[in-house]
Design a protein around this motif. Structure first.
Motif, PDB file in Angstrom:
ATOM      1  N   VAL A  13       0.780  -1.152   0.150  1.00 12.80           N
ATOM      2  CA  VAL A  13      -0.080  -0.179  -0.111  1.00 12.80           C
ATOM      3  C   VAL A  13       0.899   1.287   0.042  1.00 12.80           C
ATOM      4  CG1 VAL A  13      -1.444   1.291   1.180  1.00 12.80           C
ATOM      5  CG2 VAL A  13      -1.895  -1.176   1.286  1.00 12.80           C
ATOM      6  N   ILE A  14       0.705   2.217  -0.981  1.00 17.40           N
ATOM      7  CA  ILE A  14       1.329   3.276  -1.173  1.00 17.40           C
ATOM      8  C   ILE A  14       0.471   4.527  -0.699  1.00 17.40           C
ATOM      9  CG2 ILE A  14       2.490   5.049  -2.579  1.00 17.40           C
ATOM     10  CD1 ILE A  14       3.144   2.682  -4.346  1.00 17.40           C
ATOM     11  N   LEU A  15       0.731   5.287   0.466  1.00 16.89           N
ATOM     12  CA  LEU A  15       0.175   6.271   1.095  1.00 16.89           C
ATOM     13  C   LEU A  15      -0.361   7.437   0.485  1.00 16.89           C
ATOM     14  CD1 LEU A  15      -0.912   7.223   3.801  1.00 16.89           C
ATOM     15  CD2 LEU A  15       1.265   8.634   4.205  1.00 16.89           C
ATOM     16  N   GLU A  16       0.422   7.657  -0.961  1.00 14.85           N
ATOM     17  CA  GLU A  16      -0.426   8.699  -1.711  1.00 14.85           C
ATOM     18  C   GLU A  16      -1.232   8.197  -2.501  1.00 14.85           C
ATOM     19  OE1 GLU A  16       3.415  10.060   0.220  1.00 14.85           O
ATOM     20  OE2 GLU A  16       3.019   8.207  -1.093  1.00 14.85           O
ATOM     21  N   GLU A  17      -1.442   6.908  -2.581  1.00 15.70           N
ATOM     22  CA  GLU A  17      -2.390   6.235  -3.416  1.00 15.70           C
ATOM     23  C   GLU A  17      -3.542   5.538  -2.523  1.00 15.70           C
ATOM     24  OE1 GLU A  17      -0.481   3.501  -6.082  1.00 15.70           O
ATOM     25  OE2 GLU A  17       0.660   5.062  -6.772  1.00 15.70           O
ATOM     26  N   ALA A  18      -3.397   5.465  -1.421  1.00 14.73           N
ATOM     27  CA  ALA A  18      -4.179   4.794  -0.488  1.00 14.73           C
ATOM     28  C   ALA A  18      -5.568   5.392  -0.565  1.00 14.73           C
ATOM     29  CB  ALA A  18      -3.783   4.596   0.792  1.00 14.73           C
ATOM     30  N   LYS A  19      -6.729   4.436  -0.488  1.00 15.08           N
ATOM     31  CA  LYS A  19      -7.839   5.028  -0.079  1.00 15.08           C
ATOM     32  C   LYS A  19      -8.198   4.692   1.531  1.00 15.08           C
ATOM     33  CE  LYS A  19      -9.608   2.163  -2.994  1.00 15.08           C
ATOM     34  NZ  LYS A  19      -8.271   1.732  -3.563  1.00 15.08           N
ATOM     35  N   ILE A  20      -8.946   5.786   2.012  1.00 15.67           N
ATOM     36  CA  ILE A  20      -8.909   5.717   3.502  1.00 15.67           C
ATOM     37  C   ILE A  20     -10.562   5.934   3.986  1.00 15.67           C
ATOM     38  CG2 ILE A  20      -8.392   6.914   5.532  1.00 15.67           C
ATOM     39  CD1 ILE A  20      -6.050   8.167   4.392  1.00 15.67           C
ATOM     40  N   GLY A  21     -10.930   4.903   4.713  1.00 14.36           N
ATOM     41  CA  GLY A  21     -12.150   4.819   5.078  1.00 14.36           C
ATOM     42  C   GLY A  21     -12.477   4.895   6.372  1.00 14.36           C
ATOM     43  N   GLU A  30     -14.927  13.692  12.069  1.00 15.44           N
ATOM     44  CA  GLU A  30     -14.868  14.854  11.489  1.00 15.44           C
ATOM     45  C   GLU A  30     -13.496  15.610  11.729  1.00 15.44           C
ATOM     46  OE1 GLU A  30     -17.337  18.916  11.278  1.00 15.44           O
ATOM     47  OE2 GLU A  30     -18.172  17.430  12.279  1.00 15.44           O
ATOM     48  N   CYS A  31     -12.891  15.385  12.963  1.00 16.96           N
ATOM     49  CA  CYS A  31     -11.668  16.230  13.299  1.00 16.96           C
ATOM     50  C   CYS A  31     -10.748  15.325  12.488  1.00 16.96           C
ATOM     51  CB  CYS A  31     -11.320  16.015  14.734  1.00 16.96           C
ATOM     52  SG  CYS A  31     -12.494  17.085  15.747  1.00 16.96           S
ATOM     53  N   LEU A  32     -10.744  14.052  12.374  1.00 20.04           N
ATOM     54  CA  LEU A  32      -9.719  13.288  11.615  1.00 20.04           C
ATOM     55  C   LEU A  32      -9.531  13.600  10.170  1.00 20.04           C
ATOM     56  CD1 LEU A  32      -9.929   9.844  13.316  1.00 20.04           C
ATOM     57  CD2 LEU A  32      -8.206  11.146  13.187  1.00 20.04           C
ATOM     58  N   VAL A  33     -10.810  13.812   9.712  1.00 24.41           N
ATOM     59  CA  VAL A  33     -11.009  14.001   8.210  1.00 24.41           C
ATOM     60  C   VAL A  33     -10.368  15.492   7.970  1.00 24.41           C
ATOM     61  CG1 VAL A  33     -12.463  14.423   6.004  1.00 24.41           C
ATOM     62  CG2 VAL A  33     -12.811  12.358   7.700  1.00 24.41           C
ATOM     63  N   GLN A  34     -10.896  16.492   8.656  1.00 19.60           N
ATOM     64  CA  GLN A  34     -10.249  17.765   8.667  1.00 19.60           C
ATOM     65  C   GLN A  34      -8.827  17.828   8.718  1.00 19.60           C
ATOM     66  OE1 GLN A  34     -12.160  20.326  11.490  1.00 19.60           O
ATOM     67  NE2 GLN A  34     -14.276  20.344  10.452  1.00 19.60           N
ATOM     68  N   GLY A  35      -8.321  17.179   9.690  1.00 15.75           N
ATOM     69  CA  GLY A  35      -6.727  17.204   9.994  1.00 15.75           C
ATOM     70  C   GLY A  35      -6.190  16.450   8.544  1.00 15.75           C
ATOM     71  N   LEU A  36      -6.536  15.205   8.426  1.00 22.40           N
ATOM     72  CA  LEU A  36      -5.831  14.467   7.092  1.00 22.40           C
ATOM     73  C   LEU A  36      -5.776  15.542   5.831  1.00 22.40           C
ATOM     74  CD1 LEU A  36      -7.397  10.956   7.716  1.00 22.40           C
ATOM     75  CD2 LEU A  36      -4.983  11.825   8.226  1.00 22.40           C
ATOM     76  N   VAL A  37      -7.228  16.075   5.740  1.00 22.17           N
ATOM     77  CA  VAL A  37      -7.136  16.826   4.292  1.00 22.17           C
ATOM     78  C   VAL A  37      -6.174  18.152   4.643  1.00 22.17           C
ATOM     79  CG1 VAL A  37      -8.572  18.258   3.144  1.00 22.17           C
ATOM     80  CG2 VAL A  37      -9.432  16.182   3.644  1.00 22.17           C
ATOM     81  N   TYR A  39      -3.696  18.816   7.019  1.00 23.05           N
ATOM     82  CA  TYR A  39      -2.542  18.723   7.355  1.00 23.05           C
ATOM     83  C   TYR A  39      -1.521  17.398   7.053  1.00 23.05           C
ATOM     84  CZ  TYR A  39      -3.518  22.655  10.284  1.00 23.05           C
ATOM     85  OH  TYR A  39      -4.190  23.923  10.795  1.00 23.05           O
ATOM     86  N   GLY A  40      -2.463  16.406   6.701  1.00 22.65           N
ATOM     87  CA  GLY A  40      -2.101  14.921   6.236  1.00 22.65           C
ATOM     88  C   GLY A  40      -2.024  14.925   4.986  1.00 22.65           C
ATOM     89  N   GLN A  41      -1.914  15.778   4.138  1.00 26.08           N
ATOM     90  CA  GLN A  41      -1.463  15.711   2.531  1.00 26.08           C
ATOM     91  C   GLN A  41      -2.443  14.643   2.076  1.00 26.08           C
ATOM     92  OE1 GLN A  41       2.519  14.976   2.023  1.00 26.08           O
ATOM     93  NE2 GLN A  41       3.217  16.388   4.260  1.00 26.08           N
ATOM     94  N   ILE A  42      -3.684  14.449   2.545  1.00 24.83           N
ATOM     95  CA  ILE A  42      -4.448  13.377   1.858  1.00 24.83           C
ATOM     96  C   ILE A  42      -5.889  14.319   1.059  1.00 24.83           C
ATOM     97  CG2 ILE A  42      -6.115  11.587   2.317  1.00 24.83           C
ATOM     98  CD1 ILE A  42      -3.423  10.880   2.892  1.00 24.83           C
ATOM     99  N   GLN A  43      -5.893  14.003  -0.036  1.00 27.47           N
ATOM    100  CA  GLN A  43      -6.951  14.370  -1.071  1.00 27.47           C
ATOM    101  C   GLN A  43      -8.258  14.027  -0.530  1.00 27.47           C
ATOM    102  OE1 GLN A  43      -6.415  16.617  -3.514  1.00 27.47           O
ATOM    103  NE2 GLN A  43      -4.085  16.602  -2.685  1.00 27.47           N
ATOM    104  N   PRO A  44      -9.311  14.840  -0.428  1.00 29.91           N
ATOM    105  CA  PRO A  44     -10.598  14.583   0.208  1.00 29.91           C
ATOM    106  C   PRO A  44     -11.292  13.397  -0.786  1.00 29.91           C
ATOM    107  CG  PRO A  44     -10.444  16.463  -0.560  1.00 29.91           C
ATOM    108  CD  PRO A  44      -9.079  16.221  -0.729  1.00 29.91           C
TER     109      PRO A  44
END
Length: 303
Positions: A13-21, A30-37, A39-44
């Motif tokens: 699994v490559i983080l930049e390509e990973a799907k997060i559920g 909601e807090c986790l998603v806000q942080g990941l988008v 500060y976590g460099q994760i595309q929504p």
């Protein structure tokens, strides 16, 4: 004589390509998603959220995430590699209402995949084995490659400032690098033994609310003495931040640091005397205990 086909090796699994559920769409999700988008460099568009009702799902859709009312979609339709379980323990306990065999958490057991699955559980009161039993098909358990951990994440993760307690040493081989990198982008990782995670949840999770309560109380005192509200809140927050960093950097016990601030017949010791008369220390400790007890109540199976 036919030869059985060997299964192809699992793809990393490559983080930049990973799907997060996410299973659950409450406040911590909601807090986790806000942080990941932010500060976590994760595309929504890489984030998928499942909840049984539309009460909170529109918030995640507005952020650009995929949403669904079917929990199974997280593992089936969306095939997420990293999944956060943001549920009450009651949901897990309901799967055990039949003593013969636990029911699947997501209608059906999650499918076997060609990639590893990483599960991060924020469910208080449920150990990892109990969760595995309601996720994995018992007839094909050897076909899964799963890494599962209990974590406690406080709402500060929404601002990249979270504290994350996790059930393994963060720098050990027991925590895959993909999880270490992802969680570290939004929080500071701290190892807590599995049997102490519920206490950590009450302290780090609910404890954040108690700290905000104390900041407001400090600010109220300053406002009473004539300081403007905005300045009072900012100064109170920075005072709490200074105190916290001093504890972490000095390695001194908080009691010693408190005594270092209190000069004989000085202002601080007079204030401490008022706090002692009000039994504030016992009240705070009781608040942590009450938070832990309430979490245990929420985890009881519904009748």
């Amino acid at each position: 004589m036919s030869r059985s086909r060997s299964r192809s090796p699992m793809k990393p699994v490559i983080l930049e390509e990973a799907k997060i559920g996410f299973l659950g769409a409450g406040k911590i999700a909601e807090c986790l998603v806000q942080g990941l988008v932010k500060y976590g460099q994760i595309q929504p568009t890489k984030i998928h959220v499942a909840a049984p009702s539309n009460k909170n799902l529109p918030k995640f859709k507005d952020m650009g995430c995929h949403i669904t009312k079917r929990s199974y979609d997280i593992f089936g339709k969306y095939d997420c590699e990293i999944v956060f379980l943001c549920l009450h323990g009651t949901v897990i306990n309901e799967c055990y209402r039949d003593a013969a065999r636990p029911y699947a958490l997501t209608t059906n057991y999650i499918p076997t995949t060609r990639h590893p699955i990483y599960i991060l559980s924020l469910i208080s009161g449920c150990d990892c084995n109990k969760i595995k039993n309601v996720l994995l098909n018992p007839e094909t358990k050897d076909r899964y490659k799963m890494e599962i951990h209990r974590i406690v994440m406080n709402p500060g993760c929404a601002y990249g400032l979270g504290v994350c307690a996790i059930d393994v040493e963060p720098d050990s081989t027991k925590l895959d690098q993909i999880l270490r990198v992802l969680l570290s982008r939004i929080s500071k990782l701290e190892y807590i033994p599995p049997d102490q995670m519920d206490a950590a949840c009450a302290l780090s999770g609910a404890g954040l609310a108690f700290v905000f309560y104390f900041i407001k109380a400090l600010a109220d005192g300053a406002v009473k003495m004539g300081l403007e509200r905005d300045a009072s809140i900012k100064l109170a927050a920075k005072t709490l931040s200074c105190a916290a960093q001093t504890v972490l950097e000095s390695d001194l016990h908080p009691s010693q640091l408190r005594d270092n601030v209190c000069s004989p017949q000085g202002a601080a010791i007079y204030g401490i005397h008022i706090l002692d008369k009000a039994d504030v220390s016992s009240g705070i400790a009781a608040a942590v205990e009450a938070a832990r007890n309430r979490a245990a109540e929420l985890n009881k199976t519904l009748k």
